[in-house]
Design an enzyme around this catalytic site. Structure first.
Site, PDB file in Angstrom:
ATOM      1  N   ARG A 549     -26.579  29.080   1.131  1.00 50.10           N
ATOM      2  CA  ARG A 549     -28.133  28.263   0.528  1.00 50.10           C
ATOM      3  C   ARG A 549     -27.280  26.614   1.935  1.00 50.10           C
ATOM      4  O   ARG A 549     -26.255  26.491   2.144  1.00 50.10           O
ATOM      5  CB  ARG A 549     -27.526  27.661  -0.438  1.00 50.10           C
ATOM      6  N   SER A 609     -17.037  31.100   1.364  1.00 51.94           N
ATOM      7  CA  SER A 609     -15.874  32.091   0.249  1.00 51.94           C
ATOM      8  C   SER A 609     -14.958  33.030   0.661  1.00 51.94           C
ATOM      9  O   SER A 609     -15.308  34.107   0.504  1.00 51.94           O
ATOM     10  CB  SER A 609     -17.004  31.548  -0.546  1.00 51.94           C
ATOM     11  N   ASP A 663     -15.217  28.750  -2.676  1.00 50.89           N
ATOM     12  CA  ASP A 663     -15.904  29.178  -3.402  1.00 50.89           C
ATOM     13  C   ASP A 663     -15.563  28.177  -4.716  1.00 50.89           C
ATOM     14  O   ASP A 663     -16.266  27.768  -5.755  1.00 50.89           O
ATOM     15  CB  ASP A 663     -17.171  30.294  -3.486  1.00 50.89           C
TER      16      ASP A 663
HETATM   17  C1  G6P Z   1     -22.397  30.371  -6.744  1.00 45.90           C
HETATM   18  C2  G6P Z   1     -21.595  29.152  -5.798  1.00 45.90           C
HETATM   19  C3  G6P Z   1     -21.171  29.990  -4.372  1.00 45.90           C
HETATM   20  C4  G6P Z   1     -19.978  31.256  -4.935  1.00 45.90           C
HETATM   21  C5  G6P Z   1     -21.163  32.698  -6.204  1.00 45.90           C
HETATM   22  C6  G6P Z   1     -20.667  32.821  -6.790  1.00 45.90           C
HETATM   23  O1  G6P Z   1     -23.369  31.099  -5.936  1.00 45.90           O
HETATM   24  O2  G6P Z   1     -23.109  28.144  -5.750  1.00 45.90           O
HETATM   25  O3  G6P Z   1     -20.054  29.659  -3.834  1.00 45.90           O
HETATM   26  O4  G6P Z   1     -19.742  31.806  -3.771  1.00 45.90           O
HETATM   27  O5  G6P Z   1     -21.575  31.375  -6.564  1.00 45.90           O
HETATM   28  O6  G6P Z   1     -21.553  34.329  -6.611  1.00 45.90           O
HETATM   29  P1  G6P Z   1     -22.831  35.306  -5.941  1.00 45.90           P
HETATM   30  O7  G6P Z   1     -22.671  36.378  -6.982  1.00 45.90           O
HETATM   31  O8  G6P Z   1     -23.807  34.783  -5.599  1.00 45.90           O
HETATM   32  O9  G6P Z   1     -21.542  36.034  -5.321  1.00 45.90           O
HETATM   33  C1  BGC Z   2     -12.941  35.586  -1.042  1.00 47.63           C
HETATM   34  C2  BGC Z   2     -12.595  34.477  -1.708  1.00 47.63           C
HETATM   35  C3  BGC Z   2     -14.068  33.967  -2.484  1.00 47.63           C
HETATM   36  C4  BGC Z   2     -14.438  35.071  -3.917  1.00 47.63           C
HETATM   37  C5  BGC Z   2     -15.560  34.796  -4.398  1.00 47.63           C
HETATM   38  C6  BGC Z   2     -13.617  36.573  -1.934  1.00 47.63           C
HETATM   39  O1  BGC Z   2     -13.896  38.179  -1.465  1.00 47.63           O
HETATM   40  O2  BGC Z   2     -11.946  36.399  -0.544  1.00 47.63           O
HETATM   41  O3  BGC Z   2     -12.668  33.528  -0.762  1.00 47.63           O
HETATM   42  O4  BGC Z   2     -13.404  33.248  -3.476  1.00 47.63           O
HETATM   43  O5  BGC Z   2     -14.256  36.373  -2.414  1.00 47.63           O
HETATM   44  O6  BGC Z   2     -16.382  34.238  -3.999  1.00 47.63           O
END
Ligand code: G6P
Ligand code: BGC
Ligand code: BGC
Length: 921
Positions: A549, A609, A663
């Site tokens: 995003r 992330s 994140d």
């Molecule tokens: C939200 C946050 C992201 C995070 C994500 C993890 O969208 O804004 O920064 O990485 O959640 O959840 P997801 O299920 O999208 O991996």
């Molecule tokens: C990453 C982290 C991140 C997490 C959640 C992991 O695979 O190593 O940096 O915070 O995923 O997105």
């Protein structure tokens, strides 16, 4: 051979007595006889009314109507299909209640479709009256005693015996081997059994007997045994009808019509329990004074009124009451009665059936009445046979009206104008009474002309049918054991979770000290959570979750966010680093154009992330990719530089990258803006990770001893040193080996959304190979990686079973309802373990903070984000429960982040800009 009627009625003494006043004249006597026999005449209209009223009650009960309570119970029996014929094996069957004061034990060998039919071996045992009316334990001990007596005589291997229990009384079944007695009928009234699970009572009695190790795997109503035992003719029997001491029927109803069942596919066998049908409007007109007398003198007055007009336990008694009445009226036996004639239960069904026998009946009437101390004249014999015929004809007609109601119910539920159906019939009234079944058949054709009904006498009273159900139950029980064995490693107990918590604490300490640890405990250079004084417009990027995003975050007294989601194709995520960052800048430019921000160089916060060793707020060296990313030439690089180079490559774009945050940090900051106690960030989405505010004094490699700094734990890698091996299953190993980073992110691969679906898929493949699922047929679709999305777990665990089937069938999995139930349990086990492991991790963090601050009690909030945590119906509550269990001195509040970590990145940027402002002034 004990005969129907011996139990359930009270007895009297022997001498003949004749009425004093004069005998009625011939006209009076025939009038008296007609008026008496007329009472047993039931008109077609009355039968149709009974049929309609019974149908009404059946449909009310199916809909689960509670009040007024329907006149019949419609009890689901957990038998979901008529026999496949594939059932094989040796089974012991115990029949209790079908034949009144006797029980029967059978040894049944099923030989499957190919095998030749093996005649069951059986033995009948008379149940003493005092046992039928005594303590329940006594009855079940008697049954267990008969079982071992029977087995003693059997030249068979007696190891691992599987028993089917045919228990012919109204029961609430909650499983093929769990059934609670609602109320006794038919001359039984043992104490301490109603409301109890009769399978458990039998198991306890068999254990007390201690002679044989018998596994009771199924309990079945005799009507179900009769239906299942019917010889597979042109079509399988879908209705089971029993008229023995009692009467009842069962039939295969569409599961979706049975409200108490959470099922919309397939069929389920329902035991109607029509014996309790008593609609005064419908039955009132056909109840005779004799019926009222019989009911009044019965063991259960007011109950089973319909049964008391049809069941073999009562037919003889009705005949006796009529004969006694006619004798007292002087129109029979010269007005003489005998103690035996006045004794309850002295005329049995056998007597009635024999007296009605067209060829030998008259002779039998003589013999039987003489046994009762009477000396019948020729006209008496004929009249007695008329009485028998009247009573039994009515019984057969009433039974037909009930059967016609069942057929109408079948027609309705199958939306068929006409119906072809085979009805298995069982019970001694059907077998022994010369005319019962023909009257029954004739009356059904009258009442349900659109139904082509074939009555199929069951060969051995349903013993085989019970064995069939037992075979199915045994197969399901075996499958259940295999399922439990397969899922057992996923069921983590308190000690195992506490061990994970302790392991994680050790790894945290080592990581903070900069020693080798699977937890890298990365300093993030975020020293404080927002204090609300931040102001300005910021750009934010959010990469690493399900979606990429770009956000415009306007911070005033509040925060306004405008964002756009862009996809990162797998080819880009696993292409070159340059390609990836050029794609990111393309998205930023597209966003700026759409938001009219082109040419503006707003401060930018980059939520990235992935594990980065940060050298500063705007410097992060990517340690390794995770979550399906594998862009080349990035690991070991400063991600901010890679972004800036991409910006440079894309001339005419001005961007001021101020901060790079993980994140978890972005989520903590985002929630911290609302709740200053939020000092932990948790992500459970595609990947999983956590960060928290650690005392700077504990963070090696970062100068300063006062204050705190947010630490990105990168707990996804916890256990990469093998410290989680004791929990890892063969399915985890399969998922890890098939991943693009084998051996890495082991904790993440047990918890996060990218992997749970795959773990489930591997378990389903394993259970299929064991023959537990999908009838053992390997399903091509299930061999496909990632075909079983983690979102299916959330959907499957939050929907009704019927919707579960829809999801799985859309996946191309042909499954039975048992399969759907097992898939649901697999999903529950995998997600429960994930949530508990995540909870153990959070418990380690909050306890660390509490001890850091030397607090007795800690109140802290955790900002959480991630699709799995947010969408799964139970995940969040399981995490919270595990934290309460493992960190009882911490009060932990979980705050679901509404705006994602993009807002957090903007706030970190805002804080950085504010601090930079301060240093500039
Ligand atoms: C939200 C946050 C992201 C995070 C994500 C993890 O969208 O804004 O920064 O990485 O959640 O959840 P997801 O299920 O999208 O991996
Ligand atoms: C990453 C982290 C991140 C997490 C959640 C992991 O695979 O190593 O940096 O915070 O995923 O997105
Ligand atoms: C019981 C039924 C049984 C029927 C025939 C009735 O009294 O309630 O469960 O099927 O008798 O044995």
């Amino acid at each position: 051979m004990d005969s129907i009627g011996s139990s359930g009625l009270r007895q009297g003494e022997e001498t003949l007595s004749c009425s004093e006043e004069g005998l009625p004249g011939p006209s009076d006597s025939s009038e008296l006889v007609q008026e008496c026999l007329q009472q047993f005449k039931v008109t077609r209209a009355q039968l149709q009314q009974i049929q309609a009223s019974l149908l009404g009650s059946m449909e009310q009960a199916l809909r689960g109507q509670a009040s007024p309570a329907p006149a019949v119970r419609m009890l689901p029996t957990y038998v979901g299909s008529t026999p496949h014929g594939t059932e094989q094996g040796d089974f012991v069957v115990l029949e209790l209640g079908a034949t009144g004061a006797s029980l029967r034990v059978l040894w049944v060998t099923l030989t499957g479709i190919e095998g030749h039919r093996v005649e069951p071996r059986s033995q009948e045992f008379v149940i003493p009256q005092e046992v039928m009316l005594g303590a329940g334990q006594q009855l079940f001990d008697f049954a267990a005693h008969c079982l071992s007596e029977f087995l003693d005589a059997q030249p068979v291997n007696k190891q691992g015996l599987q028993l089917g229990f045919s228990f012919s009384f109204p029961c609430h079944q909650t499983g093929l081997d769990r059934s609670t007695l609602i109320s006794w009928t038919k001359g039984f009234r043992c104490s301490g059994v109603e409301g109890q699970d009769v399978v458990q009572l039998l198991r306890d009695a068999i254990r007390r007997q201690g002679a044989y190790n018998i596994d009771v795997v199924a309990v079945v109503n005799d009507t179900v045994g009769t239906m299942m035992g019917c010889e597979p003719g042109v079509r399988p029997c879908e209705v089971g009808l029993v008229v023995d001491t009692g009467t009842n029927a069962c039939y295969m109803e569409e599961a979706r019509h049975v409200a108490v069942l959470d099922e919309d596919r397939g069929r389920v066998c329902v035991s109607v329990e029509w014996g309790s049908f008593s609609d005064d409007g419908a039955l009132g007109p056909v109840l005779t004074t004799f019926d009222h007398t019989l009911d009044h003198e019965s063991l259960n007055p007011g109950a089973q009124r319909f049964e008391k007009m049809i069941g073999g336990l009562y037919l003889g008694e009705l005949v006796r009451l009529v004969l006694a009445h006619l004798a007292r009226c002087g129109v029979l036996f010269g007005g003489c009665t005998s103690p035996a004639l006045l004794s309850q239960g002295s005329i049995l069904l056998e007597h009635v059936a024999e007296m009605e026998d067209p060829s030998t009946g008259a002779a039998r009437v003589h013999a039987i009445l003489q046994d009762l101390g009477l000396s019948p004249g020729a006209s008496d014999v004929e009249l007695v046979q008329h009485v028998c015929a009247a009573v039994c004809t009515r019984a057969a007609q009433l039974c037909a009206a009930a059967l016609a109601a069942v057929l109408s119910c079948l027609q309705h539920s199958r939306e068929q104008q006409t119906l072809q159906v085979a009805v298995a019939t069982g019970g001694r009234v059907c077998e022994r009474h010369p005319r019962f079944c023909s009257v029954l058949q004739g009356t059904v054709m009258l009442l349900a002309p659109e139904c082509d009904v074939s009555l199929i006498p069951s060969v051995d009273g349903g013993g085989r049918g019970v064995a069939m159900v037992t075979a199915v139950a045994a197969r399901l029980a075996a499958h259940r054991r295999l399922l439990e064995e397969t899922l057992a490693p996923f069921r983590l107990n308190h000690d195992q979770l506490a061990a994970v918590q302790a392991q994680m604490r050790k790894a945290m300490a080592k990581g903070l000290r900069g020693e080798a640890s699977s937890l890298r405990m990365l300093p993030t250079f975020v020293r404080a959570t927002p204090d609300g004084s931040e102001r300005g417009d910021f750009l934010a990027l959010d990469l690493g979750g399900t979606n990429f995003r770009v956000l415009l975050v306007r911070v005033t007294t509040g925060v306004q966010i405008t964002s756009e989601i862009y996809s990162i194709p797998e080819t880009v995520a696993q292409g070159s680093g340059q390609q990836l960052f050029d794609h990111i800048v393309d998205c930023i430019v597209d966003f700026q154009q759409k938001q009219g921000l082109s040419g503006q160089s707003l401060p930018l916060g980059f939520t990235f992330s992935f594990p980065c060793r940060q050298l500063g707020l705007d410097q992060g060296i990517l340690l390794n990719w995770t979550k399906g990313f594998k862009a080349s030439d990035c690991e070991g690089q400063d991600v901010v530089s890679l972004l800036r180079e991409a910006i440079t490559r894309r001339q005419a774009v001005e961007l001021n990258v101020v901060a790079i945050v993980n994140d978890t940090v972005g989520t903590m900051m985002s929630c911290g803006y609302e709740d200053p106690r939020c000092e932990i960030g948790l992500i459970v989405g595609t990947g999983t990770n956590a960060c928290y505010m650690e005392e700077l004094r504990n963070v090696a490699g970062v100068p300063g001893d006062s204050g705190r700094m947010c630490i990105n734990m990168e707990w996804g890698a916890f256990g990469d040193d093998g410290s989680l091996a004791m929990l890892s299953t063969r399915f985890d190993a399969s998922v890890d080996q098939a991943s693009i980073n084998p051996g890495k992110q082991r904790f993440e691969k047990m918890i996060s959304g990218m992997y749970l679906g795959e773990i489930v898929r591997h378990i389903l493949l394993h259970l299929t190979s064991l023959g537990v699922l999908f009838r053992g047929q390997q399903i091509q679709r299930l061999q496909t990686r990632d075909i079983f999305k983690t979102k299916f777990l959330s959907e499957i665990e939050s929907l009704a079973l019927r919707q579960v089937r829809a999801i799985l069938e859309d996946l191309g999995l042909p499954l039975t309802s048992d399969d759907a139930l097992m898939v649901l349990e697999v999903c529950q086990a995998v997600s429960q373990r994930a949530a508990q492991l995540c909870g153990a991790g959070v418990a380690a963090v909050v306890e660390k903070i509490r001890e850091n601050r030397g607090l007795e009690e800690l109140a802290v909030s955790v900002g959480v984000d991630g699709t799995l945590y947010k969408l799964h119906p139970r995940f969040s509550s399981l995490v919270a429960a595990t934290v309460r269990e493992l960190a009882p001195r911490c009060v932990v509040t979980f705050l679901q982040s509404e705006d994602g970590s993009g807002k957090g990145a903007a706030l970190v940027t805002a804080v950085a800009c504010r601090l930079a402002q301060l240093t500039r002034v």
